[in-house]
Design a protein around this motif. Structure first.
Motif, PDB file in Angstrom:
ATOM      1  N   UNK A   1       0.721  -1.124   0.065  1.00 45.72           N
ATOM      2  CA  UNK A   1       0.077   0.164   0.084  1.00 45.72           C
ATOM      3  C   UNK A   1       1.032   1.155   0.029  1.00 45.72           C
ATOM      4  N   UNK A   2       1.271   0.953   0.378  1.00 49.15           N
ATOM      5  CA  UNK A   2       2.739   2.452   0.861  1.00 49.15           C
ATOM      6  C   UNK A   2       3.215   3.083  -0.578  1.00 49.15           C
ATOM      7  N   UNK A   3       3.835   1.544  -1.183  1.00 47.45           N
ATOM      8  CA  UNK A   3       4.811   1.802  -2.284  1.00 47.45           C
ATOM      9  C   UNK A   3       4.077   2.589  -3.611  1.00 47.45           C
ATOM     10  N   UNK A   4       3.156   1.338  -3.539  1.00 50.78           N
ATOM     11  CA  UNK A   4       2.240   1.487  -4.880  1.00 50.78           C
ATOM     12  C   UNK A   4       1.514   3.052  -4.487  1.00 50.78           C
ATOM     13  N   UNK A   5       1.063   3.799  -3.614  1.00 43.13           N
ATOM     14  CA  UNK A   5       0.415   5.405  -2.349  1.00 43.13           C
ATOM     15  C   UNK A   5       1.352   6.159  -3.890  1.00 43.13           C
ATOM     16  N   UNK A   6       3.046   5.707  -2.518  1.00 45.91           N
ATOM     17  CA  UNK A   6       4.251   6.955  -3.228  1.00 45.91           C
ATOM     18  C   UNK A   6       4.472   7.429  -4.773  1.00 45.91           C
ATOM     19  N   UNK A   7       4.808   5.503  -4.880  1.00 43.98           N
ATOM     20  CA  UNK A   7       4.677   5.357  -7.116  1.00 43.98           C
ATOM     21  C   UNK A   7       4.077   6.224  -7.308  1.00 43.98           C
ATOM     22  N   UNK A   8       2.041   5.814  -6.939  1.00 47.34           N
ATOM     23  CA  UNK A   8       1.095   6.643  -7.982  1.00 47.34           C
ATOM     24  C   UNK A   8       0.880   8.294  -7.586  1.00 47.34           C
ATOM     25  N   UNK A   9       1.103   8.992  -7.093  1.00 45.16           N
ATOM     26  CA  UNK A   9       1.638  10.068  -6.554  1.00 45.16           C
ATOM     27  C   UNK A   9       2.511  10.911  -6.973  1.00 45.16           C
ATOM     28  N   UNK A  10       3.726   9.505  -7.583  1.00 43.26           N
ATOM     29  CA  UNK A  10       5.205  10.319  -7.555  1.00 43.26           C
ATOM     30  C   UNK A  10       5.708  11.483  -6.429  1.00 43.26           C
ATOM     31  N   UNK A  11       5.524  10.876  -4.994  1.00 39.71           N
ATOM     32  CA  UNK A  11       5.752  11.969  -3.931  1.00 39.71           C
ATOM     33  C   UNK A  11       6.010  10.697  -2.642  1.00 39.71           C
ATOM     34  N   UNK A  12       6.873  10.926  -1.726  1.00 35.95           N
ATOM     35  CA  UNK A  12       7.751  10.274  -0.685  1.00 35.95           C
ATOM     36  C   UNK A  12       7.901  11.418   0.123  1.00 35.95           C
ATOM     37  N   UNK A  13       9.738  10.882   0.620  1.00 34.95           N
ATOM     38  CA  UNK A  13      10.276  12.073   1.174  1.00 34.95           C
ATOM     39  C   UNK A  13      10.171  13.648   0.338  1.00 34.95           C
ATOM     40  N   UNK A  14      10.019  13.668  -1.383  1.00 33.16           N
ATOM     41  CA  UNK A  14       9.966  14.548  -2.348  1.00 33.16           C
ATOM     42  C   UNK A  14       9.324  14.365  -3.436  1.00 33.16           C
ATOM     43  N   UNK A  15       9.394  14.248  -4.487  1.00 31.41           N
ATOM     44  CA  UNK A  15       8.880  14.134  -5.392  1.00 31.41           C
ATOM     45  C   UNK A  15      10.376  13.195  -6.061  1.00 31.41           C
ATOM     46  N   UNK A  16       9.306  12.317  -6.460  1.00 27.92           N
ATOM     47  CA  UNK A  16      10.121  11.356  -7.246  1.00 27.92           C
ATOM     48  C   UNK A  16      10.257  11.351  -8.670  1.00 27.92           C
TER      49      UNK A  16
ATOM     50  N   UNK B   1       9.755   2.023  -9.792  1.00 27.87           N
ATOM     51  CA  UNK B   1      10.359   0.775  -9.204  1.00 27.87           C
ATOM     52  C   UNK B   1       9.210   0.604  -7.568  1.00 27.87           C
ATOM     53  N   UNK B   2       8.907   1.798  -7.580  1.00 28.76           N
ATOM     54  CA  UNK B   2       8.328   0.794  -6.551  1.00 28.76           C
ATOM     55  C   UNK B   2       6.721   0.820  -6.324  1.00 28.76           C
ATOM     56  N   UNK B   3       5.669   0.253  -7.988  1.00 26.57           N
ATOM     57  CA  UNK B   3       5.085   0.238  -8.372  1.00 26.57           C
ATOM     58  C   UNK B   3       5.517  -1.429  -8.290  1.00 26.57           C
ATOM     59  N   UNK B   4       6.623  -1.598  -8.998  1.00 21.51           N
ATOM     60  CA  UNK B   4       6.937  -2.857  -9.763  1.00 21.51           C
ATOM     61  C   UNK B   4       7.314  -3.859  -8.071  1.00 21.51           C
ATOM     62  N   UNK B   5       8.151  -3.155  -7.484  1.00 21.98           N
ATOM     63  CA  UNK B   5       8.744  -3.440  -5.639  1.00 21.98           C
ATOM     64  C   UNK B   5       6.927  -3.989  -5.047  1.00 21.98           C
ATOM     65  N   UNK B   6       6.232  -3.274  -5.553  1.00 21.50           N
ATOM     66  CA  UNK B   6       4.741  -3.114  -4.633  1.00 21.50           C
ATOM     67  C   UNK B   6       4.378  -4.438  -5.378  1.00 21.50           C
ATOM     68  N   UNK B   7       4.080  -4.552  -6.429  1.00 17.29           N
ATOM     69  CA  UNK B   7       3.180  -5.550  -6.673  1.00 17.29           C
ATOM     70  C   UNK B   7       4.024  -6.965  -6.791  1.00 17.29           C
ATOM     71  N   UNK B   8       5.344  -7.133  -6.314  1.00 12.38           N
ATOM     72  CA  UNK B   8       6.364  -8.211  -6.366  1.00 12.38           C
ATOM     73  C   UNK B   8       5.903  -8.895  -4.931  1.00 12.38           C
ATOM     74  N   UNK B   9       6.484  -7.925  -3.594  1.00  9.00           N
ATOM     75  CA  UNK B   9       5.897  -8.372  -2.730  1.00  9.00           C
ATOM     76  C   UNK B   9       4.817  -9.005  -2.549  1.00  9.00           C
ATOM     77  N   UNK B  10       3.283  -9.133  -3.080  1.00 14.14           N
ATOM     78  CA  UNK B  10       2.468 -10.020  -3.076  1.00 14.14           C
ATOM     79  C   UNK B  10       1.469 -10.805  -3.749  1.00 14.14           C
ATOM     80  N   UNK B  11       3.011 -11.385  -4.514  1.00 14.62           N
ATOM     81  CA  UNK B  11       2.710 -12.096  -5.872  1.00 14.62           C
ATOM     82  C   UNK B  11       3.642 -13.306  -4.841  1.00 14.62           C
ATOM     83  N   UNK B  12       2.595 -14.720  -5.771  1.00  5.79           N
ATOM     84  CA  UNK B  12       2.514 -15.884  -4.558  1.00  5.79           C
ATOM     85  C   UNK B  12       4.089 -17.509  -4.758  1.00  5.79           C
ATOM     86  N   UNK B  13       5.501 -16.467  -4.633  1.00  5.27           N
ATOM     87  CA  UNK B  13       6.224 -17.694  -5.397  1.00  5.27           C
ATOM     88  C   UNK B  13       7.249 -16.926  -3.509  1.00  5.27           C
TER      89      UNK B  13
END
Length: 643
Positions: A565-580, A587-599
């Motif tokens: 949730x954190x990685x997807x929210x920041x990745x889609x918003x384009x902001x975390x500790x500063x503008x991304x 990368x954030x969106x890819x990692x956010x999806x990867x940690x949910x993959x059933x492998x």
């Protein structure tokens, strides 16, 4: 010369007492039952249809008004004739000793025509097209190729199932609506009528006043509470959005985002326990799974969905430099607010207590309404001065109930045709044949189909249509029944924010004064985790708390979901500790999806990468988050965004 407009308006006045009668009838049935099943289903349908015809009579002027009045008279005549004929031959139909005549066929077609026209008036073309497609398939399906071909049915055979039986329009879903859901529709509207609704919104604003999201967070909280009681996403958007959307815009959020967050929050209420927009009751009846089990199974996924909305709002607020609401402008709860909150808290506690005690949901809803009314008169002096507000609430509840009854009756057409032709099972076999051994591919195909089938429909009929076609395919892949049905519910509900139809976005558009397509896009962006959670639930059944439960598995998936949730929210918003940068966002969106993959190894690698992002974000962004949790959130220190 007869004044058609005046005559129509005179008849329209009858809709109010009839709507009140429908509300009271629903309460009576929930509390005391009803012995005659034919009158229960057919009679209540007739009352609902009569209310909707009368409600709009007298609209239009001149030649158009006269034409509309004549059409309404024809609808009344067609309704009376078709219902009278059903009741006349009802006994013979029950024992199967009746031979249908050409007159019966004509009357049955008339009854269906009235139902289809009322569906068009209430819900527009999408649901009408589904019904007409089903009827056309029943009549002409024997001429179609491939899996769509069936053995062929005459019009008389189709009407015997669709109209003159308890397998079509007057099927089991209509009975569940009348015996169970009507009480909760009345409950939700009565809460608003006795004054509990505005108080709940004040609580939402008070609890979120110190957060940077402010009104946007309040919209999420309020829509969650109202959405679970409302069977209409669009109705929830309008009911809460008229107050929240303008305030969200005033705080500095864009009009598109204001409409999008309201649409996403209102939609989520449909899968939030304890009521789930009445879907929980229908699901319990369809699957045979106890109502409380369904609520428990739906709880954690719904909480994660709303957690993602809160995170999205917080990140958007920091990105735009929006601070908390100034102390002098925040909503301060008064003693009256706390007292009036009992009008909601006590009835809801009664519902939960009765259900845990083994009483039926219908009886729990009946007692909750009685308790709410008594508390309203006891605690709200305005209600005592204006008792007519309660009648207005019953009137609005009756209108809402009439629309739901008509919608479920229309879906009965689809159910009847599907059962006759067996298309649902054949469609499931095709999906399984294409997907082969790939459960993921089958789920993706069913997700897309569910989004298309659910577009433009209220939650209950959307669920019924989707589960008839998609449910067997998911279960055939070995997915537990509860999770399969929750999978269907999520995408049936999220179709309300999915362009191009996106009825929730269209409902929010005139309030936000923004393009509905843009609102739909923003709603899908902030609600992205909602499109992912059903897949997570299939592969991690522990998240349901009731199927294949493992504490270790639950903790592991909860931790990964929170990170995603954190990685997807920041990745889609384009902001975390500063503008991304775009690279960081992808990368954030890819990692956010990867940690949910059933492998396991992908999960582990993704988890390690996710922790790197979290550590990177923690120093500059963790301070305002921690302060917000302590209730002391303030603006970022100068230069913090760039650190």
């Amino acid at each position: 010369m007869l004044d058609f407009t005046a005559a129509g308006r005179a008849l329209a006045r009858l809709s109010a007492p009839l709507a009140i009668a429908l509300s009271l009838l629903g309460l009576y049935i929930a509390g005391f039952g009803f012995l005659n099943e034919t009158m229960l289903r057919v009679g209540t349908y007739a009352l609902a249809a009569l209310i909707l015809i009368l409600h709009t009579m007298g609209e239009g002027k001149g030649r158009l008004g006269r034409a509309r009045f004549l059409v309404d008279l024809l609808l009344l005549a067609g309704l009376a004739l078709s219902v009278w004929r059903y009741l006349q031959i009802g006994k013979a139909l029950e024992i199967g000793l009746y031979s249908f005549s050409a007159t019966d066929v004509a009357i049955g077609v008339t009854g269906l025509a009235v139902l289809v026209e009322l569906t068009r008036r209430s819900f527009g073309l999408p649901l009408v097209l589904v019904c007409l497609a089903a009827l056309g398939y029943g009549v002409f399906g024997d001429r179609l190729p491939w899996i769509f071909e069936h053995g062929g049915f005459g019009l008389s055979q189709i009407l015997q199932v669709v109209w003159y039986s308890f397998d079509g329009v007057f099927g089991r879903p209509l009975s569940v609506v009348v015996t169970l859901i009507l009480a909760f529709i009345v409950f939700g509207v009565v809460l608003e009528g006795i004054g509990a609704g505005p108080v709940l919104i004040r609580f939402a604003f008070a609890l979120t006043g110190r957060s940077r999201g402010g009104p946007a967070h309040a919209a999420v909280a309020a829509s969650c509470v109202f959405g679970t009681m409302s069977g209409s996403v669009a109705g929830n958007v309008v009911g809460t959005g008229v107050m929240t959307i303008p305030m969200i815009k005033e705080r500095g959020f864009s009009a598109r985002y204001a409409g999008g967050i309201e649409a996403a929050a209102s939609s989520g209420g449909q899968f939030m326990p304890p009521i789930m927009g009445a879907v929980a009751f229908i699901m319990s009846d369809v699957t045979g799974i106890p109502y409380l089990t369904i609520c428990i199974g739906a709880l954690l996924p719904a909480l994660f969905y709303y957690g993602s909305l809160f995170a999205s709002v917080q990140i958007e607020a920091v990105k735009r430099g929006i601070g908390p609401i100034p102390a002098g402008e925040r909503v301060e709860l008064t003693r009256r607010d706390w007292v009036m909150s009992l009008c909601f808290a006590i009835p809801l506690a009664i519902v939960i207590a009765l259900l845990i005690g083994g009483r039926s949901p219908a009886f729990a809803g009946f007692v909750a309404v009685i308790a709410a009314v008594l508390l309203g008169f006891t605690l709200n002096p305005e209600l005592r001065r204006q008792p007519g507000r309660l009648l207005d609430a019953l009137h609005q509840a009756g209108l809402a109930a009439a629309q739901i009854i008509i919608a479920v009756g229309a879906i009965g057409i689809v159910i009847g045709i599907m059962n006759m032709t067996g298309l649902g099972l054949r469609f499931a076999n095709i999906i399984l044949g294409i997907a082969g051994d790939s459960l993921f591919l089958a789920l993706v195909m069913m997700m897309l189909s569910s989004l298309v089938l659910g577009m433009g429909m209220p939650t209950v009929p959307a669920y019924l249509v989707v589960v008839i076609v998609m449910g067997p395919a998911i279960e055939a892949m070995g997915v537990p029944t509860l999770i399969a049905h929750l999978f269907v519910v999520y995408f049936g509900v999220l179709s309300a924010i999915t362009p191009p139809v996106a009825i929730a976005a269209f409902a929010a558009a005139p309030i936000a004064r923004a393009n509905p397509m843009g609102i739909g896009v923003d709603a899908c962006r902030v609600a992205l985790i909602g499109f992912i959670i059903p897949f997570v639930l299939v592969y991690n059944p522990s998240l349901s708390l009731v199927i294949d439960f493992s504490l270790t598995g639950l903790l592991w998936i909860c931790f990964r979901l929170a990170l995603a949730i954190w990685l997807l929210a920041t990745g889609l918003a384009g902001y975390a500790s500063g503008r991304l940068t775009w690279v960081s966002r992808v990368l954030r969106c890819c990692v956010g999806l990867a940690i949910l993959l059933p492998a396991f190894w992908i999960e582990l690698t993704g988890f390690a990468a996710a922790m790197l992002f979290v550590v990177n974000d923690a120093t500059p962004y963790g301070a305002p988050i921690a302060g917000w949790l302590r209730g002391k959130t303030g603006q970022l220190e100068p230069g913090a965004e760039g650190k």
